[in-house]
Scaffold this active site. Structure first.
Site, short mmCIF file in Angstrom:
data_model
loop_
_atom_site.label_atom_id
_atom_site.label_comp_id
_atom_site.label_asym_id
_atom_site.label_seq_id
_atom_site.Cartn_x
_atom_site.Cartn_y
_atom_site.Cartn_z
N CYS A 2 19.78 -6.83 -8.08
CA CYS A 2 20.97 -6.87 -7.22
C CYS A 2 21.83 -8.09 -7.54
O CYS A 2 21.40 -9.04 -8.20
CB CYS A 2 20.58 -6.83 -5.74
SG CYS A 2 20.23 -8.42 -5.00
N HIS A 44 13.91 -11.37 -3.15
CA HIS A 44 14.74 -10.28 -2.64
C HIS A 44 14.20 -9.74 -1.33
O HIS A 44 13.05 -9.32 -1.23
CB HIS A 44 14.83 -9.13 -3.66
CG HIS A 44 15.77 -8.06 -3.20
ND1 HIS A 44 17.11 -8.07 -3.47
CD2 HIS A 44 15.54 -6.96 -2.42
CE1 HIS A 44 17.68 -7.03 -2.88
NE2 HIS A 44 16.75 -6.34 -2.24
N ASN A 82 25.14 -9.38 8.53
CA ASN A 82 25.48 -7.97 8.67
C ASN A 82 24.28 -7.14 8.20
O ASN A 82 23.67 -7.46 7.17
CB ASN A 82 26.72 -7.64 7.84
CG ASN A 82 27.94 -8.38 8.34
OD1 ASN A 82 28.11 -8.57 9.53
ND2 ASN A 82 28.81 -8.81 7.42
N GLY A 88 28.18 -3.35 8.46
CA GLY A 88 29.16 -3.78 7.46
C GLY A 88 28.53 -4.53 6.29
O GLY A 88 29.22 -5.28 5.60
N HIS A 95 21.62 -12.03 3.61
CA HIS A 95 22.45 -13.24 3.54
C HIS A 95 23.00 -13.55 4.92
O HIS A 95 23.31 -12.64 5.70
CB HIS A 95 23.58 -13.09 2.53
CG HIS A 95 24.41 -11.86 2.68
ND1 HIS A 95 23.98 -10.62 2.26
CD2 HIS A 95 25.64 -11.66 3.23
CE1 HIS A 95 24.91 -9.72 2.53
NE2 HIS A 95 25.93 -10.32 3.12
P1 AMP Z 1 28.40 -8.51 3.58
O1 AMP Z 1 29.59 -7.66 3.85
O2 AMP Z 1 27.82 -9.14 4.81
O3 AMP Z 1 27.37 -7.82 2.72
O4 AMP Z 1 28.95 -9.76 2.77
C1 AMP Z 1 28.91 -9.85 1.38
C2 AMP Z 1 29.70 -11.09 1.04
O5 AMP Z 1 29.42 -11.43 -0.30
C3 AMP Z 1 31.22 -10.92 1.17
O6 AMP Z 1 31.73 -11.86 2.10
C4 AMP Z 1 31.71 -11.17 -0.26
O7 AMP Z 1 32.94 -11.85 -0.28
C5 AMP Z 1 30.59 -11.98 -0.86
N1 AMP Z 1 30.45 -11.92 -2.30
C6 AMP Z 1 30.43 -10.81 -3.07
N2 AMP Z 1 30.26 -11.13 -4.37
C7 AMP Z 1 30.14 -12.48 -4.41
C8 AMP Z 1 29.96 -13.43 -5.46
N3 AMP Z 1 29.83 -13.05 -6.76
N4 AMP Z 1 29.91 -14.74 -5.14
C9 AMP Z 1 30.05 -15.14 -3.86
N5 AMP Z 1 30.22 -14.30 -2.82
C10 AMP Z 1 30.28 -12.98 -3.09
#
Ligand code: AMP
Length: 118
Positions: A2, A44, A82, A88, A95
């Site tokens: 991932c 993970h 989330n 979402g 995270h």
């Molecule tokens: P979620 O919607 O809670 O899964 O949040 C995923 C978050 O990951 C979003 O706020 C994205 O902007 C962030 N994101 C996606 N790709 C990256 C990346 N390569 N580096 C840093 N943040 C990322």
């Protein structure tokens, strides 16, 4: 593998602010506030549904360290995770969003009837 596992392995670059044996914290690529950090476990874990109490305890301390590192522990901040489709969640690796650096708004979460579920 991932996206966030690739970030852990440094196969994808990220702007890291804090790291220890278990966790990594880096700037969100699409910040929603002046401070928007993502805190992830290095192993993970799909989502909050799978986190065990021991990891959650260590994660809490790590998030507190992030707040201190970003100097937002006194001004205040918000921690969000989330979970799944309705939550979402876009990246299927657990995270926590750590948001701060300005007065945060309390969002409009859903158009559904708040009385409708139970
Ligand atoms: P979620 O919607 O809670 O899964 O949040 C995923 C978050 O990951 C979003 O706020 C994205 O902007 C962030 N994101 C996606 N790709 C990256 C990346 N390569 N580096 C840093 N943040 C990322």
């Amino acid at each position: 593998m991932c996206l966030f596992c690739k970030i852990v392995k440094k196969e994808i670059p990220s702007n890291i602010i804090l790291e220890n044996d278990d966790f990594l914290a880096f700037h969100d690529i699409n910040p929603k506030a002046p401070v928007h950090i993502l805190a992830i476990p290095k192993v993970h874990v799909d989502s909050f549904n799978e986190i065990d109490p021991q990891m959650m305890s260590k994660m809490s301390a790590f998030i507190q360290d992030i707040a201190k590192e970003c100097k937002i522990e006194k001004s205040g901040y918000r921690v969000i995770t989330n979970i799944g489709e309705n939550g979402g969640q876009e990246v299927a690796h657990l995270h926590f969003h750590v948001l701060g650096g300005a007065k945060l708004k309390w969002g409009h979460f859903s158009d559904a009837d708040p009385e409708g579920h139970f």
